[in-house]
Design a protein around this motif. Sequence first.
Motif, PDB file in Angstrom:
ATOM      1  N   TYR A  66      19.942-139.450  27.305  1.00 20.29           N
ATOM      2  CA  TYR A  66      21.398-139.557  27.365  1.00 20.29           C
ATOM      3  C   TYR A  66      21.980-138.374  28.138  1.00 20.29           C
ATOM      4  N   LYS A  67      21.499-137.189  27.802  1.00 18.72           N
ATOM      5  CA  LYS A  67      22.019-135.981  28.465  1.00 18.72           C
ATOM      6  C   LYS A  67      21.733-135.985  29.960  1.00 18.72           C
ATOM      7  N   TRP A  68      20.535-136.410  30.297  1.00  9.79           N
ATOM      8  CA  TRP A  68      20.093-136.454  31.709  1.00  9.79           C
ATOM      9  C   TRP A  68      20.971-137.412  32.515  1.00  9.79           C
ATOM     10  N   VAL A  69      21.222-138.594  31.917  1.00  8.75           N
ATOM     11  CA  VAL A  69      22.044-139.573  32.618  1.00  8.75           C
ATOM     12  C   VAL A  69      23.490-139.075  32.727  1.00  8.75           C
ATOM     13  N   ALA A  70      24.002-138.508  31.635  1.00  6.56           N
ATOM     14  CA  ALA A  70      25.369-137.979  31.644  1.00  6.56           C
ATOM     15  C   ALA A  70      25.502-136.893  32.706  1.00  6.56           C
ATOM     16  N   GLN A  71      24.487-136.066  32.788  1.00  3.83           N
ATOM     17  CA  GLN A  71      24.478-134.969  33.751  1.00  3.83           C
ATOM     18  C   GLN A  71      24.481-135.520  35.189  1.00  3.83           C
ATOM     19  N   LEU A  72      23.633-136.556  35.412  1.00  2.00           N
ATOM     20  CA  LEU A  72      23.570-137.157  36.741  1.00  2.00           C
ATOM     21  C   LEU A  72      24.901-137.799  37.112  1.00  2.00           C
ATOM     22  N   ALA A  73      25.515-138.464  36.091  1.00  3.08           N
ATOM     23  CA  ALA A  73      26.758-139.181  36.363  1.00  3.08           C
ATOM     24  C   ALA A  73      27.843-138.218  36.831  1.00  3.08           C
ATOM     25  N   SER A  74      27.769-136.964  36.377  1.00  2.00           N
ATOM     26  CA  SER A  74      28.781-136.001  36.822  1.00  2.00           C
ATOM     27  C   SER A  74      28.363-135.325  38.126  1.00  2.00           C
ATOM     28  N   GLY A  75      27.298-135.830  38.748  1.00  2.00           N
ATOM     29  CA  GLY A  75      26.895-135.303  40.051  1.00  2.00           C
ATOM     30  C   GLY A  75      26.069-134.029  39.963  1.00  2.00           C
ATOM     31  N   ASP A  76      25.556-133.737  38.766  1.00  2.00           N
ATOM     32  CA  ASP A  76      24.793-132.503  38.573  1.00  2.00           C
ATOM     33  C   ASP A  76      23.311-132.846  38.497  1.00  2.00           C
ATOM     34  N   LEU A  77      22.504-132.273  39.377  1.00  2.00           N
ATOM     35  CA  LEU A  77      21.071-132.578  39.375  1.00  2.00           C
ATOM     36  C   LEU A  77      20.278-131.565  38.548  1.00  2.00           C
ATOM     37  N   GLY A  78      20.971-130.665  37.861  1.00  2.00           N
ATOM     38  CA  GLY A  78      20.269-129.679  37.040  1.00  2.00           C
ATOM     39  C   GLY A  78      20.135-128.344  37.758  1.00  2.00           C
ATOM     40  N   THR A  79      19.410-127.412  37.100  1.00  2.00           N
ATOM     41  CA  THR A  79      19.290-126.052  37.623  1.00  2.00           C
ATOM     42  C   THR A  79      17.824-125.731  37.852  1.00  2.00           C
ATOM     43  N   ALA A  80      17.529-125.096  38.973  1.00  2.00           N
ATOM     44  CA  ALA A  80      16.160-124.726  39.271  1.00  2.00           C
ATOM     45  C   ALA A  80      15.678-123.674  38.281  1.00  2.00           C
ATOM     46  N   ILE A  81      14.388-123.777  37.906  1.00  2.00           N
ATOM     47  CA  ILE A  81      13.863-122.848  36.901  1.00  2.00           C
ATOM     48  C   ILE A  81      13.723-121.447  37.467  1.00  2.00           C
ATOM     49  N   PHE A  82      13.259-121.361  38.699  1.00  2.00           N
ATOM     50  CA  PHE A  82      12.952-120.029  39.227  1.00  2.00           C
ATOM     51  C   PHE A  82      14.145-119.360  39.885  1.00  2.00           C
ATOM     52  N   SER A  83      14.819-120.082  40.768  1.00  2.00           N
ATOM     53  CA  SER A  83      15.935-119.427  41.461  1.00  2.00           C
ATOM     54  C   SER A  83      17.197-119.436  40.625  1.00  2.00           C
ATOM     55  N   LYS A  84      17.202-120.241  39.538  1.00  2.00           N
ATOM     56  CA  LYS A  84      18.375-120.344  38.663  1.00  2.00           C
ATOM     57  C   LYS A  84      19.613-120.897  39.387  1.00  2.00           C
ATOM     58  N   LEU A  85      19.397-121.478  40.546  1.00  2.00           N
ATOM     59  CA  LEU A  85      20.515-122.059  41.289  1.00  2.00           C
ATOM     60  C   LEU A  85      20.601-123.552  40.974  1.00  2.00           C
ATOM     61  N   ARG A 278       5.886-125.838  40.415  1.00  2.00           N
ATOM     62  CA  ARG A 278       6.143-126.772  39.312  1.00  2.00           C
ATOM     63  C   ARG A 278       7.574-126.659  38.811  1.00  2.00           C
ATOM     64  N   ASP A 279       8.485-126.589  39.761  1.00  2.00           N
ATOM     65  CA  ASP A 279       9.905-126.485  39.396  1.00  2.00           C
ATOM     66  C   ASP A 279      10.442-127.902  39.189  1.00  2.00           C
ATOM     67  N   TYR A 280      10.235-128.421  37.967  1.00  2.00           N
ATOM     68  CA  TYR A 280      10.516-129.833  37.701  1.00  2.00           C
ATOM     69  C   TYR A 280      11.941-130.275  38.016  1.00  2.00           C
ATOM     70  N   PRO A 281      12.968-129.524  37.633  1.00  2.00           N
ATOM     71  CA  PRO A 281      14.329-129.974  37.964  1.00  2.00           C
ATOM     72  C   PRO A 281      14.525-130.162  39.466  1.00  2.00           C
ATOM     73  N   VAL A 282      13.927-129.285  40.268  1.00  2.00           N
ATOM     74  CA  VAL A 282      14.073-129.410  41.721  1.00  2.00           C
ATOM     75  C   VAL A 282      13.343-130.660  42.216  1.00  2.00           C
ATOM     76  N   ILE A 283      12.119-130.859  41.691  1.00  2.00           N
ATOM     77  CA  ILE A 283      11.356-132.040  42.110  1.00  2.00           C
ATOM     78  C   ILE A 283      12.137-133.311  41.778  1.00  2.00           C
ATOM     79  N   GLN A 284      12.634-133.358  40.534  1.00  2.00           N
ATOM     80  CA  GLN A 284      13.429-134.517  40.105  1.00  2.00           C
ATOM     81  C   GLN A 284      14.609-134.747  41.044  1.00  2.00           C
ATOM     82  N   GLY A 285      15.332-133.682  41.303  1.00  2.00           N
ATOM     83  CA  GLY A 285      16.524-133.771  42.148  1.00  2.00           C
ATOM     84  C   GLY A 285      16.183-134.263  43.541  1.00  2.00           C
ATOM     85  N   LEU A 286      15.065-133.745  44.102  1.00  5.72           N
ATOM     86  CA  LEU A 286      14.682-134.143  45.451  1.00  5.72           C
ATOM     87  C   LEU A 286      14.268-135.606  45.506  1.00  5.72           C
TER      88      LEU A 286
END
Lengths: 314, 543
Positions: A66-85, A278-286
């Motif tokens: 639910y959180k992941w979909v809600a986050q995507l719906a607001s145009g947010d792909l998450g935050t990178a683990i290493f660069s924190k961006l 293995r920066d999963y949020p970035v991989i997902q976003g890409l």
Amino acid sequence: MYFYILKRILSTIPVMIIVALFVFLMLRLAPGDPAAVIAGDYATAEDVERIREQLGLNEPIPVQMYKWVAQLASGDLGTAIFSKLPVTTLIGQRLEPTLLLALSTITFTVLVAVPLGTLAAYKAGSWVDRFVMLFSVAGFSVPVFVLGYVLIYLLSMQLKILPVQGYKSPFEHGFIEFFRHIILPTLTLSVIYIALIARMTRASVQEVLQEDYVRTARAKGQSEFKILLRHALRNAAVPIVTVIGLGIALMIGGVVVTESVFNIPGLGRLVLDAVLARDYPVIQGLILFFSFVYILINLLIDLSYTLFDPRIRY
Amino acid sequence: MSEGKAKPVLEINGLTVRLPEGADREFAIEDVTLSVSEGEIVCIVGESGSGKSVTAFTVMGLIPKKDLTPVAGEVLLQGEDLLKKTDRQMRAMRGENMAMVFQEPMTALNPVMRVGDQIAELLEIHTNMSGTARKKRVIDAMKDVSLPDPNKMYLSYPHQLSGGQRQRIMIAMALALEPRLLIADEPTTALDVTTQAEVLELIKDIQRRHGMGVMFITHDFGVVADIADRVVVMQNGKIVEQGTRDEIIAAPKHPYTKMLIGSVPSLTPPAHSHPETDDAALKTHGLNMVYGRHGFLQKGRLVHAAQDVELVVRRGETLGVVGESGSGKSTVARCIVRLIDPTSGDIDIEGVNIATMPERELRAFRQQIQIVFQDPYRSLNPRRTVGQSIVEGPMNYGLGADEARVRAEELMRVVGLAPEALDRFPHQFSGGQRQRVCIARALAMEPKVLIADEAVSALDVSVQAQVLRLLRDVRERYDLAMLFITHDLRVAAQICDRIMVMQHGVVVEEGRTEEVYANPQHPYTQSLLAAAPGRDVDFAQLV
């Protein structure tokens, strides 16, 4: 027509949802604890726990989803683990070099492959045709990284006419610097597509040249050059454009390798870095981003058919 | 028009064109001598392989030079030998001094170019006219061939026009620069009979007004009777006879010409017997077929391909379904064999309704209705021997391989082919032989109903007569109910006991063949009969 475009754009939504779910499940259903994988071999239990919390992995799967979909719906792909961006920021930063590399590659490919394929079709069976086909087979067979290094060795190190690697933005360093740096990556990336599209153009034009309306054009006294240009190419366009579209979609893989070989800070490099780290949020976003681009290109290709063939109406 | 007085536009003297090595004969055409004068229509008649098209394409310089080489003779267009011209000189003459109209106007026009621009292209190649002058000239040319609303039609694409309109565009294109020679290669063969009559009338009219010479290639003696001033008959690459229209049609000398003319089916039906049984093998009731769909949120376009079709075919009887393209005659045939599922209605085969029968139950009935298609070149699998094609059906229904082979051999004899030929592949047969194989294949299933969907339309006229005879024989021999779909009124007159005329999916007239032909009731039937080429000449009576 407009209704069709609207329908197609709307239909990207369910497709993107399916891709998003697939990406989400891929991370959760993979064997092992992603948090532990991300933390690495020497992490403490607290490190792992911290990462788990940061990724929200300690919550029940439906809640996470639910959180992941809600986050995507607001145009947010998450935050990178290493660069924190934010991932969107990362993609934004890396978009320009990749986009320009892709554009220059497509332009160069089409400008070379279509005339080459048409010539081969017109002169089918002659030495010109055989040469083009030989080049095609060779182009298919040479791996991108091998070709890249060979070109660097010849043009940059021996002849010293082009820079070895790197990228210069046309907006900061001017067009000439940009152009000097983009030539080798473009050449490297183009060869396989030139091979593919030249072959397709040859087959398509050769078929069209058998058509009755080409005979009609000859009966009018039209010259062979204009017959090719006016009658053959436009009728042969639909399959050619389809392959160009497929080529753009397939280019993502080539971009990863080319950007690594030429040290270009684009999306391809971002993919490689994210996978290695293995920066999963970035991989997902890409993955989501590339799927979206893929769908968009398909739509544009389908719409472009109407430009070439008046019989196709949506 | 009399020959000799007018100036010759085209003179072909002793023209010989060599075929590539390995072909079935050495020359495509041999020692061809003919001429076309101003204001004259010369018909070149012959069956497939006679060399009539090669002759025309050699004049135009459109033969593939690698395969076909002119080795002797001369082709004089207004006194200049075309065989001595360079490619560039030939290009300058094509379209300007001589022009050509082709058989199939749909494929002869570029589908992605506006028809007006396609005519204008000719002017662009050969003149220095400005864009506006070109457009005006194109509009005039379109008016000249009686196209409605030329300003609007200029912007149309070929697929938006009817077959007749497309051929008018081709003719307008050919005539835009007023060439002295017009070559028409079967220009009406692909058209419906009423459209054909209009286009023939147009060609005659234009030829009269512009006074050009016309070389008209056709296989159809009906067309010859309507349009020719002089006739040249070709067979196997050679001219066998030439003369004025009346000489050739009324008093042909060469046996081949006699045979060709004698093979033209008469428009007058022979007396058919009408069995007064009520033994209906096939019956439809309220048969409807609607194409198109209602899209999601979209208004679908619906086409009623067949509306409330009622038909009865008794055993040993042939019912003809006649109509032009788009009349729904093939749709009816396809519904009856359930190649497509009818939208509503009943189809009774020997009293069992198969219209909505699910596929599993239907299988048992498929055997009872068999179909023979138009194009024997495409309806046999090229990678299987004809024997394999014939035995496949019965073996699907449980017949053993040996029995199936015996049946196939017997059927080959029935259709007039040698049983040994079962092991050959389709490409080793001629068109007529292939159609015999297709008939044998259908009969191998031991059907009750045989549907012939334009089964003789793709065949040369001499072969056509033989295949028609064969169909009549097998109908009698196996007591078949035959549904004969055709656009050709001459063929229908000869083979059908009863006739059903369809227009836009609706049956407009039905009755005994001789009554319908003698006294057509519906205006559409009347117009079809009036349009049949050569209707005033009874060819069979002549020889």
